[in-house]
Design a protein around this motif. Sequence first.
Motif, PDB file in Angstrom:
ATOM      1  N   GLU A  71     -38.733 -31.178   2.717  1.00 53.11           N
ATOM      2  CA  GLU A  71     -39.397 -31.034   4.020  1.00 53.11           C
ATOM      3  C   GLU A  71     -38.856 -29.813   4.758  1.00 53.11           C
ATOM      4  O   GLU A  71     -39.573 -29.142   5.495  1.00 53.11           O
ATOM      5  CB  GLU A  71     -39.160 -32.298   4.865  1.00 53.11           C
ATOM      6  CG  GLU A  71     -39.840 -33.543   4.316  1.00 53.11           C
ATOM      7  CD  GLU A  71     -39.506 -34.780   5.123  1.00 53.11           C
ATOM      8  OE1 GLU A  71     -40.193 -35.804   4.941  1.00 53.11           O
ATOM      9  OE2 GLU A  71     -38.558 -34.745   5.928  1.00 53.11           O
ATOM     10  N   TYR A  72     -37.573 -29.547   4.550  1.00 51.07           N
ATOM     11  CA  TYR A  72     -36.952 -28.353   5.132  1.00 51.07           C
ATOM     12  C   TYR A  72     -36.517 -27.442   3.995  1.00 51.07           C
ATOM     13  O   TYR A  72     -35.990 -27.896   2.972  1.00 51.07           O
ATOM     14  CB  TYR A  72     -35.731 -28.731   5.978  1.00 51.07           C
ATOM     15  CG  TYR A  72     -34.955 -27.527   6.487  1.00 51.07           C
ATOM     16  CD1 TYR A  72     -35.368 -26.857   7.638  1.00 51.07           C
ATOM     17  CD2 TYR A  72     -33.836 -27.055   5.811  1.00 51.07           C
ATOM     18  CE1 TYR A  72     -34.679 -25.746   8.112  1.00 51.07           C
ATOM     19  CE2 TYR A  72     -33.131 -25.951   6.266  1.00 51.07           C
ATOM     20  CZ  TYR A  72     -33.563 -25.290   7.417  1.00 51.07           C
ATOM     21  OH  TYR A  72     -32.875 -24.184   7.874  1.00 51.07           O
ATOM     22  N   TYR A  73     -36.751 -26.155   4.169  1.00 48.74           N
ATOM     23  CA  TYR A  73     -36.291 -25.177   3.175  1.00 48.74           C
ATOM     24  C   TYR A  73     -35.826 -23.913   3.873  1.00 48.74           C
ATOM     25  O   TYR A  73     -36.513 -23.393   4.769  1.00 48.74           O
ATOM     26  CB  TYR A  73     -37.396 -24.832   2.177  1.00 48.74           C
ATOM     27  CG  TYR A  73     -37.021 -23.685   1.268  1.00 48.74           C
ATOM     28  CD1 TYR A  73     -35.905 -23.762   0.449  1.00 48.74           C
ATOM     29  CD2 TYR A  73     -37.775 -22.508   1.245  1.00 48.74           C
ATOM     30  CE1 TYR A  73     -35.539 -22.704  -0.384  1.00 48.74           C
ATOM     31  CE2 TYR A  73     -37.424 -21.449   0.414  1.00 48.74           C
ATOM     32  CZ  TYR A  73     -36.293 -21.552  -0.395  1.00 48.74           C
ATOM     33  OH  TYR A  73     -35.933 -20.505  -1.209  1.00 48.74           O
ATOM     34  N   CYS A  74     -34.657 -23.444   3.499  1.00 43.03           N
ATOM     35  CA  CYS A  74     -34.128 -22.173   4.001  1.00 43.03           C
ATOM     36  C   CYS A  74     -34.037 -21.217   2.822  1.00 43.03           C
ATOM     37  O   CYS A  74     -33.352 -21.520   1.831  1.00 43.03           O
ATOM     38  CB  CYS A  74     -32.749 -22.365   4.636  1.00 43.03           C
ATOM     39  SG  CYS A  74     -31.945 -20.807   5.105  1.00 43.03           S
ATOM     40  N   ASP A  75     -34.713 -20.076   2.936  1.00 41.39           N
ATOM     41  CA  ASP A  75     -34.705 -19.131   1.814  1.00 41.39           C
ATOM     42  C   ASP A  75     -33.482 -18.228   1.823  1.00 41.39           C
ATOM     43  O   ASP A  75     -33.350 -17.338   0.974  1.00 41.39           O
ATOM     44  CB  ASP A  75     -35.993 -18.291   1.811  1.00 41.39           C
ATOM     45  CG  ASP A  75     -36.160 -17.462   3.078  1.00 41.39           C
ATOM     46  OD1 ASP A  75     -35.277 -17.526   3.954  1.00 41.39           O
ATOM     47  OD2 ASP A  75     -37.183 -16.761   3.185  1.00 41.39           O
ATOM     48  N   ILE A  76     -32.564 -18.449   2.751  1.00 48.98           N
ATOM     49  CA  ILE A  76     -31.278 -17.740   2.747  1.00 48.98           C
ATOM     50  C   ILE A  76     -30.209 -18.612   2.090  1.00 48.98           C
ATOM     51  O   ILE A  76     -29.527 -18.198   1.159  1.00 48.98           O
ATOM     52  CB  ILE A  76     -30.852 -17.368   4.183  1.00 48.98           C
ATOM     53  CG1 ILE A  76     -31.880 -16.439   4.821  1.00 48.98           C
ATOM     54  CG2 ILE A  76     -29.466 -16.703   4.178  1.00 48.98           C
ATOM     55  CD1 ILE A  76     -31.606 -16.133   6.284  1.00 48.98           C
TER      56      ILE A  76
END
Length: 276
Positions: A71-76
């Motif tokens: 549901e949450y994604y951080c591409d860093i």
Amino acid sequence: MASSTGCEHYARSCLLKAPCCGKLYVCRLCHDAEENHQMDRFKVREVQCSKCQTLQQAQQICQECQEQFGEYYCDICHLFDKDKKQYHCHPCGICRIGPSEKYFHCEKCNLCLVKELQGNHKCVENVSRQNCPVCMEDIHTSRIGSHVLPCGHLLHKTCFDDMARTGAYRCPLCMHSAWNMKEHWDEIDKEIEQSPMPPEYQGATVKIICNDCQAHCIVPFHVLGMKCTACGSYNTAQDGGLIQLQEDADDGDDVEMEPEPEPQPQDQPESHVPQH
């Protein structure tokens, strides 16, 4: 262990391909527990869908079956998880549990703190870039929330709770009181008033250093505690031996005598930043 729903640390539907060894793990914590080296999450480039097993570039939705990896994604940080109102703090360099509007980043402390502490805490430069003084685990990247003490030092919230339960009330780093102790000091005042020292100790004084205000004082000696005359704290340490006042038989002057040091009195019993 890998599963379609993630692991004990995160809820996600993909596996990370470790850039260090090429193995597939649900998360960096699972990897680090199994291997003799650590995974750099920032270098992750590929993930494998747990539903269709397609190896692909790190992204939030599978390019083959359209499965949402988190549901949450951080591409860093390459963090996949259920929605916990996370946000990526660029000065901190990592994702933290939000919501972001409840927190601010203190430039000097170099840490996100709850907004209630904005302008209302003692800054310690780069305070989170150290290990917790209780468990010696890293604070800055820990998934355990941190607790800010009045002195500005940090420790894990769980370590703070454990410390309080054991009756310890001093910061492990600087010995400053870890919370407002006024009510407890008032109780010690009453106990001392009701427990006079034996006659041979009447008039005895001792030099002390206050851990709360750093004042040096000479105060009446009492086994239950020595009170700082500057701030009223009993969080003090004895600085030298007992001073016994006796009257000189010849001229009536008071004479200071320093016998063997008395035993030290026993210690008296004593915002949270969730992180990913």
